[in-house]
Scaffold this motif. Structure first.
Motif, short mmCIF file in Angstrom:
data_model
loop_
_atom_site.label_atom_id
_atom_site.label_comp_id
_atom_site.label_asym_id
_atom_site.label_seq_id
_atom_site.Cartn_x
_atom_site.Cartn_y
_atom_site.Cartn_z
N LYS A 23 0.74 -1.53 0.00
CA LYS A 23 -0.19 0.12 -0.18
C LYS A 23 0.86 1.26 0.02
CE LYS A 23 -4.07 -1.88 2.13
NZ LYS A 23 -5.05 -2.07 3.37
N ALA A 42 5.20 -2.36 -5.85
CA ALA A 42 4.02 -2.68 -5.08
C ALA A 42 3.57 -3.99 -5.54
CB ALA A 42 2.88 -1.65 -5.21
N GLU A 75 2.46 1.79 -3.41
CA GLU A 75 1.32 2.11 -4.52
C GLU A 75 1.09 3.73 -4.18
OE1 GLU A 75 -2.02 0.21 -5.89
OE2 GLU A 75 -1.76 -1.29 -4.59
N LEU A 97 -3.07 -4.62 -10.39
CA LEU A 97 -1.91 -4.29 -11.11
C LEU A 97 -1.39 -4.84 -12.19
CD1 LEU A 97 -0.30 -3.30 -7.67
CD2 LEU A 97 -1.40 -1.67 -9.31
N SER A 150 4.35 1.27 -8.71
CA SER A 150 3.40 0.17 -9.01
C SER A 150 4.16 -1.08 -9.12
CB SER A 150 2.39 0.65 -10.14
OG SER A 150 3.24 0.65 -11.32
#
Length: 273
Positions: free
Chosen positions: A54, A65, A57, A93, A62
Motif C-alpha cells: 500500500k 507494489a 502504491e 496491477l 506500482s
C-alpha cells in the motif's frame, strides 16, 4: 446501624492495543527487481507485505507494489481477508504492468493436454485459442503454451468419459502436472453438454487445480489458494497465481531450460568490446 458498603467498582476493561505490524525494508528501489523481490522477508508475514504494498502504491511505485502483493500470495500464509485483498490488488496491477518477459527467445514451452468426449470437442475447441492467450498473459509472457486436444470415445453402455486435463514440458518423458478429470456430459445416453459458461468454468477450474497440485508438490512457495465460491477460475490464473508461481511451474516441467541472454545484454556486451 450497619455501615453502608462501598459501591462495587466495575472491572476496568483494558484497552485493546493495535498490533504492531513489522516493517518490510524497502531496499534499493532504483534497481531492476527480480521476480522473487522481497521474498527474503517472508517471515514477517502477510500483513507486513500488505502494509508495504500500500505504501509503495501511494508512492507511485506500482512495479514494486505488485511484487509486494504477489509475496502475500506466494510466500506467506494469508488469512481469507488478506488473501482476498491481495488477489484483487494483484489482478488490478497486473492489468497495468508491462510484460515481464519481452524477449520471445526466453519463452518456456509448455504443453496443455486436453482429452475430451467427442460430443463436446467442438465446444472445447472454441476455448483453445482463448486458453492459450490467457495462460501466456497470466504468466506475463514467460511461457509459450501449446495445446494438444484429443478425443475420448464413448463405449456403448458406459457413462460418457470425463475430460482429462494436465500440463507437461516438451520432449520425451517430460514431467507432468497431475491429470485432473471432470465430467462434461451430465448423463448416460445423452449428447447434451454443459452450457458454454459452465463448460468454460469446468475446464478452467480443472486447469487451475492441476497447476496448484504441481506447485504443492514441487516448490517451496505457498501454492495458489483453493478456489472459493464466486471466484472465477479463468480470472484466478492471474489473480491467484503469481508470476513467480508461473516461473517455478515452467521450470519444474522443463528442468533443463536455460534462458538465452537478453538482446539488450548482447548489445551492451558488444558496445563494451
Amino acid at each position: 446501624m450497619e455501615p453502608i458498603p462501598d459501591p462495587v467498582k466495575e472491572a476496568e476493561t483494558p484497552e485493546e492495543k493495535t498490533p504492531v505490524i513489522a516493517t518490510v525494508p524497502r531496499g534499493d528501489l532504483e534497481i531492476s527487481p527480480a521476480l522473487d523481490h522481497f521474498i527474503e522477508h517472508a517471515k514477517l508475514g502477510a500483513a507486513s507485505y500488505i502494509q508495504l504494498a500500500k505504501q509503495l502504491e501511494d508512492d507511485k511505485l506500482s512495479d514494486f507494489a505488485l511484487l509486494a502483493w504477489e509475496r502475500v500470495l506466494d510466500s506467506t500464509q494469508p488469512n481469507s481477508e488478506e488473501l482476498s485483498v491481495a488477489a484483487l490488488a494483484n489482478l488490478r496491477l497486473r492489468l497495468e504492468a508491462p510484460i515481464w518477459n519481452a524477449d520471445p527467445e526466453n519463452n518456456i514451452d509448455i504443453v496443455l493436454h486436453l482429452s475430451v468426449p467427442e460430443a463436446v470437442k467442438k465446444e472445447v475447441s472454441g476455448l483453445v485459442e482463448q486458453m492459450t492467450t490467457e495462460m501466456r498473459n497470466a504468466s506475463s509472457y514467460q511461457i509459450a503454451p501449446q495445446i494438444l486436444l484429443t478425443t475420448a470415445e464413448q463405449r456403448p453402455g458406459f457413462p460418457p468419459p470425463p475430460m482429462a486435463i494436465w500440463l507437461s514440458g516438451t520432449g520425451k518423458d517430460a514431467p507432468e502436472t497431475p491429470k485432473l478429470t471432470t465430467p462434461l456430459i451430465p448423463a448416460l445416453g445423452t449428447e447434451q453438454s454443459l452450457a458454454p459458461p459452465e463448460l468454460e468454468a469446468k475446464v478452467y477450474s480443472a486447469l487451475y487445480r492441476s497447476i496448484t497440485s504441481r506447485l504443492k508438490q514441487q516448490t517451496q512457495l505457498t501454492p495458489p489458494a483453493d478456489l472459493t465460491a464466486g471466484t472465477s477460475p479463468r480470472q484466478a490464473l492471474t489473480s491467484h497465481i503469481t508470476r513467480l508461481h508461473w516461473h517455478k511451474l515452467a521450470h519444474t516441467l522443463n528442468g533443463d531450460f536455460k534462458p538465452k541472454a537478453r538482446k539488450k545484454d548482447k548489445e551492451e556486451d558488444q558496445e563494451e568490446q
